[in-house]
Motif scaffolding. Structure first.
Motif, PDB file in Angstrom:
ATOM      1  N   GLY A 102      -2.943 -25.526  -3.677  1.00  0.00           N
ATOM      2  CA  GLY A 102      -2.512 -26.658  -2.882  1.00  0.00           C
ATOM      3  C   GLY A 102      -1.436 -26.236  -1.908  1.00  0.00           C
ATOM      4  N   VAL A 103      -0.516 -25.397  -2.390  1.00  0.00           N
ATOM      5  CA  VAL A 103       0.491 -24.794  -1.528  1.00  0.00           C
ATOM      6  C   VAL A 103       1.020 -23.541  -2.232  1.00  0.00           C
ATOM      7  N   ASP A 104       1.206 -22.479  -1.461  1.00  0.00           N
ATOM      8  CA  ASP A 104       1.867 -21.264  -1.912  1.00  0.00           C
ATOM      9  C   ASP A 104       3.191 -21.125  -1.183  1.00  0.00           C
ATOM     10  N   PHE A 105       4.174 -20.566  -1.876  1.00  0.00           N
ATOM     11  CA  PHE A 105       5.427 -20.177  -1.234  1.00  0.00           C
ATOM     12  C   PHE A 105       5.468 -18.664  -1.199  1.00  0.00           C
ATOM     13  N   VAL A 106       5.535 -18.104   0.011  1.00  0.00           N
ATOM     14  CA  VAL A 106       5.417 -16.669   0.245  1.00  0.00           C
ATOM     15  C   VAL A 106       6.688 -16.186   0.939  1.00  0.00           C
ATOM     16  N   VAL A 107       7.224 -15.027   0.517  1.00  0.00           N
ATOM     17  CA  VAL A 107       8.407 -14.478   1.152  1.00  0.00           C
ATOM     18  C   VAL A 107       8.121 -13.070   1.662  1.00  0.00           C
ATOM     19  N   PHE A 108       8.625 -12.792   2.851  1.00  0.00           N
ATOM     20  CA  PHE A 108       8.528 -11.450   3.435  1.00  0.00           C
ATOM     21  C   PHE A 108       9.904 -10.799   3.300  1.00  0.00           C
ATOM     22  N   ALA A 109      10.110 -10.227   2.128  1.00  0.00           N
ATOM     23  CA  ALA A 109      11.410  -9.683   1.752  1.00  0.00           C
ATOM     24  C   ALA A 109      11.534  -8.237   2.237  1.00  0.00           C
ATOM     25  N   PRO A 110      12.741  -7.669   2.208  1.00  0.00           N
ATOM     26  CA  PRO A 110      12.910  -6.263   2.588  1.00  0.00           C
ATOM     27  C   PRO A 110      11.966  -5.351   1.802  1.00  0.00           C
ATOM     28  N   ARG A 111      11.397  -4.357   2.510  1.00  0.00           N
ATOM     29  CA  ARG A 111      10.375  -3.514   1.891  1.00  0.00           C
ATOM     30  C   ARG A 111      10.197  -2.241   2.707  1.00  0.00           C
ATOM     31  N   TRP A 112       9.567  -1.260   2.100  1.00  0.00           N
ATOM     32  CA  TRP A 112       9.192  -0.026   2.778  1.00  0.00           C
ATOM     33  C   TRP A 112       7.751  -0.118   3.242  1.00  0.00           C
ATOM     34  N   LEU A 113       7.480   0.428   4.439  1.00  0.00           N
ATOM     35  CA  LEU A 113       6.122   0.575   4.950  1.00  0.00           C
ATOM     36  C   LEU A 113       5.819   2.069   5.036  1.00  0.00           C
ATOM     37  N   VAL A 114       4.728   2.471   4.378  1.00  0.00           N
ATOM     38  CA  VAL A 114       4.400   3.899   4.349  1.00  0.00           C
ATOM     39  C   VAL A 114       2.920   4.158   4.623  1.00  0.00           C
ATOM     40  N   GLY A 115       2.146   3.128   4.959  1.00  0.00           N
ATOM     41  CA  GLY A 115       0.717   3.309   5.143  1.00  0.00           C
ATOM     42  C   GLY A 115       0.394   4.311   6.252  1.00  0.00           C
ATOM     43  N   THR A 142       0.810  -1.200   0.000  1.00  0.00           N
ATOM     44  CA  THR A 142       0.000   0.000   0.000  1.00  0.00           C
ATOM     45  C   THR A 142       0.855   1.268   0.000  1.00  0.00           C
ATOM     46  N   ILE A 143       0.373   2.278  -0.688  1.00  0.00           N
ATOM     47  CA  ILE A 143       0.984   3.607  -0.575  1.00  0.00           C
ATOM     48  C   ILE A 143      -0.068   4.599  -0.069  1.00  0.00           C
ATOM     49  N   SER A 144      -1.096   4.075   0.569  1.00  0.00           N
ATOM     50  CA  SER A 144      -2.110   4.952   1.174  1.00  0.00           C
ATOM     51  C   SER A 144      -2.402   4.495   2.593  1.00  0.00           C
ATOM     52  N   TYR A 145      -3.205   3.461   2.764  1.00  0.00           N
ATOM     53  CA  TYR A 145      -3.553   3.011   4.104  1.00  0.00           C
ATOM     54  C   TYR A 145      -3.889   1.527   4.067  1.00  0.00           C
ATOM     55  N   ASP A 146      -3.973   0.915   5.242  1.00  0.00           N
ATOM     56  CA  ASP A 146      -4.300  -0.494   5.464  1.00  0.00           C
ATOM     57  C   ASP A 146      -3.127  -1.417   5.122  1.00  0.00           C
ATOM     58  N   HIS A 147      -3.200  -2.605   5.712  1.00  0.00           N
ATOM     59  CA  HIS A 147      -2.168  -3.626   5.535  1.00  0.00           C
ATOM     60  C   HIS A 147      -2.686  -4.651   4.524  1.00  0.00           C
ATOM     61  N   PRO A 148      -2.039  -4.791   3.358  1.00  0.00           N
ATOM     62  CA  PRO A 148      -2.535  -5.739   2.354  1.00  0.00           C
ATOM     63  C   PRO A 148      -2.446  -7.181   2.841  1.00  0.00           C
ATOM     64  N   ASP A 149      -3.241  -8.045   2.231  1.00  0.00           N
ATOM     65  CA  ASP A 149      -3.175  -9.466   2.548  1.00  0.00           C
ATOM     66  C   ASP A 149      -1.816 -10.041   2.137  1.00  0.00           C
ATOM     67  N   PRO A 150      -1.341 -11.078   2.839  1.00  0.00           N
ATOM     68  CA  PRO A 150      -0.011 -11.625   2.529  1.00  0.00           C
ATOM     69  C   PRO A 150       0.078 -12.299   1.166  1.00  0.00           C
ATOM     70  N   SER A 151      -1.043 -12.483   0.478  1.00  0.00           N
ATOM     71  CA  SER A 151      -1.014 -13.082  -0.855  1.00  0.00           C
ATOM     72  C   SER A 151      -0.182 -12.259  -1.836  1.00  0.00           C
TER      73      SER A 151
END
Length: 438
Positions: free
Chosen positions: A314-327, A289-298
Motif C-alpha cells: 500500500g505504501v513503502d518508506f524508502v531511504v537513500f542513506a549514505p553508501r558506497w558505489l562500486v559497480g 551490488t559489488i559487481s555490476y548493475d544498479h539494483p532496484d530501489p526496493s
C-alpha cells in the motif's frame, strides 16, 4: 494547560524486536502482574486497551497495548466539528490524477503562532480512509509548540523532520526526533508536538492501511536493511494536569475538537506492541551490488505497509542513506524507468545523486511526484556526468533523500498547484547517440 504536572525524565528504550511486546512504568508497581485488567488496577489507575488491529487478526499481525492511566479515555465531553485547515483526506476528488512529472519548492514561512497541527499541509494521496486503504502525503511548517493534543483515527503518522527538532509528548512517553530520524505515531495515539528550535519543517506520510512493518528479507537472509533492534520506544511518562485541555481528533477526514478537564496524556504504565517509536535513518544497513548493475530501489525499503497482494505494498518508506558505489561498467545513478508504483520523493539534507540541486531544483524541504508509469530518471546533467565518470569506488554521503512509494496514483489537492515551472526541461537536451552498425 494549567494545574499540577508531573513527568518522568525524557528517555527511550530499544524495542529489541520490532512489533514485539514491550512494557514501561513511570512509577514502580503501576504495571499489574499476570493480569491485563485486574479487578482493581494498581495505584488506583484505570486499565484500558488500545487496539490497533481487529481482535481476531493473526497473532503476528495483532497490534494492541494496555494502558494504565489516571482517568479512562471514555471520560470526555462531546466532540464538535472544527475547521480542517490545509488538511485533506482520501478519497481525493479536488482534481484528477496527473500523469506529468511534478516538483515543488519548500513550503513558505507560516504565520506567527502556527503549531504542528495548523502547519500540516496536504499535497495529495489515494485510497479511501473509510475503507482503511491508501495514504496521504503531508508537509508541515511550524513556529510554535502545541498547547493542544491531537490524535488521528484515520491512520498512523510517519513524521520525517527536515528542519528543526521535535519533542513528541505521547500517551506512552516522550520521543525526541531530529532531522535524520523518523518518528511513527500509531493510529489513535494522542500526542502533542513541542518545537525544540524556533521553527520546524518536514514531511508526513499518513498511512490508512495496514501498519508499517519491516519488509521481508527473502534471499537477503537474516541481516540487512533496517535492524529491528534499532527502533526506540519511549519510557513511560505521564502528565497529572487538572484544567482545560483542547483535544483534536481526526476522524474520516475531518477535525473534531473537545475541551477536556484534564490532560489525556496521563498514562502511568503500559505494555504492548501498538507503540510510538523513532528510528535513526543513518543506522540503515545499506545493501547494494559489488559487481555490476544498479539494483532496484526496493533494497532501500525501511518500512512497508502490505496490501492484499503479496509484494505489492500500500505504501513503502524508502531511504537513500549514505553508501558506497562500486559497480563496474555500471551507470550508477538511478536508471531511467517507468514504474507501476507511484513515487513521492523528499530531501532531508544535501543533494540527491540523480537530481541537480540549486535554486529551482530538488532541494531540502521540497519534493517531486512521479505517478505510475511516468517516465523519469536522471536529469541531463547527471546523465552526462555519470556516463563519463571514472568508475572507482565512490562514497555517496552528501545527502539524505527518501521516498513514499505507493501502489495507487497520488491525486493532488487543489492547493498543491504551486508547482515549479518547466520541470520537464531537466530532461531536455538528451541527445541522440545511436549509431547503427554498418
Amino acid at each position: 494547560m494549567s494545574g499540577d504536572s508531573r513527568k518522568t525524565a525524557e528517555g527511550l528504550t530499544y524495542l529489541s524486536g520490532f512489533g514485539n511486546e514491550h512494557s514501561s512504568e513511570a512509577v514502580p508497581g503501576a504495571l499489574p502482574e499476570g493480569r491485563n485488567s485486574p479487578q482493581r488496577a494498581p495505584l488506583g489507575l484505570y486499565a484500558e486497551q488500545l487496539s490497533g488491529s481487529a481482535f481476531t487478526e493473526p497473532r503476528a499481525h495483532n497490534r494492541r497495548s494496555w494502558l494504565y492511566r489516571i482517568r479512562p479515555s471514555a471520560a470526555h465531553p462531546a466532540f464538535t466539528h472544527t475547521h480542517n485547515g490545509w488538511i485533506r483526506t482520501a478519497p481525493f476528488t479536488e482534481s484528477v490524477p496527473d500523469p506529468n512529472r511534478l516538483r515543488w519548492s519548500p513550503l513558505s514561512d507560516p504565520a506567527d503562532g502556527t503549531d504542528f497541527l495548523a502547519g500540516l499541509w496536504t499535497l495529495g494521496g489515494n485510497g479511501d480512509v473509510t475503507q482503511r486503504s491508501g495514504m496521504a502525503v503531508h508537509l508541515y511548517h511550524a513556529n510554535s509548540s502545541m498547547d493542544r493534543v491531537f490524535s488521528d483515527a484515520d491512520g498512523e503518522l510517519l513524521i520525517v523532520p527536515e528542519r528543526g527538532g521535535l519533542l513528541l509528548h505521547t500517551e506512552f512517553g516522550l520521543l525526541h526526533v531530529e532531522p535524520g530520524h523518523v518518528a511513527l505515531v500509531p493510529r489513535g495515539v494522542r500526542f502533542r508536538v513541542e518545537l525544540l528550535d524556533a521553527s520546524a519543517r518536514g514531511y508526513v506520510c499518513e498511512n490508512y492501511g495496514a501498519p508499517f512493518r519491516l519488509p521481508d528479507l527473502g534471499p537477503i537472509g537474516a541481516n540487512g536493511l533496517a535492524n529491528a533492534r534499532d527502533f526506540q520506544a519511549p519510557v513511560a511518562a505521564y502528565e497529572d494536569v487538572e484544567g482545560p485541555v483542547e483535544v483534536v481528533n481526526k476522524f474520516c477526514g475531518n477535525l473534531w475538537t473537545a475541551t477536556y478537564d484534564h490532560s489525556p496524556l496521563d498514562v502511568v504504565a503500559w505494555h504492548g506492541n501498538h507503540v510510538p517509536y523513532i528510528y535513526d535513518l543513518r543506522r540503515f544497513n545499506v545493501l547494494g551490488t559489488i559487481s555490476y548493475d544498479h539494483p532496484d530501489p526496493s533494497i532501500f525499503t525501511v518500512l512497508t505497509s502490505p496490501s492484499d497482494t503479496p509484494g505489492l505494498a500500500g505504501v513503502d518508506f524508502v531511504v537513500f542513506a549514505p553508501r558506497w558505489l562500486v559497480g563496474e561498467d555500471t551507470f550508477r545513478p538511478p536508471y531511467f524507468h517507468r514504474n507501476v508504483m507511484s513515487e513521492y520523493m523528499g530531501l532531508v539534507e544535501g543533494a540527491y545523486d540523480a537530481k541537480t540541486a540549486g535554486p529551482g531544483g530538488f532541494v531540502p524541504g521540497g519534493g517531486s511526484l512521479h505517478n505510475m508509469m511516468s517516465a523519469h530518471g536522471p536529469d541531463r546533467e547527471t546523465f552526462d556526468r555519470a556516463s563519463a565518470a571514472e568508475l572507482g569506488p565512490q562514497k555517496v554521503d552528501d545527502g539524505l533523500a527518501f521516498m513514499f512509494e505507493t501502489r495507487w496514483p497520488v491525486t493532488l489537492t487543489a492547493h498543491a498547484d504551486h508547482l515549479q515551472p518547466h520541470y520537464d526541461d531537466v530532461w531536455r537536451g538528451l541527445e541522440r547517440h545511436f549509431r547503427p552498425l554498418r
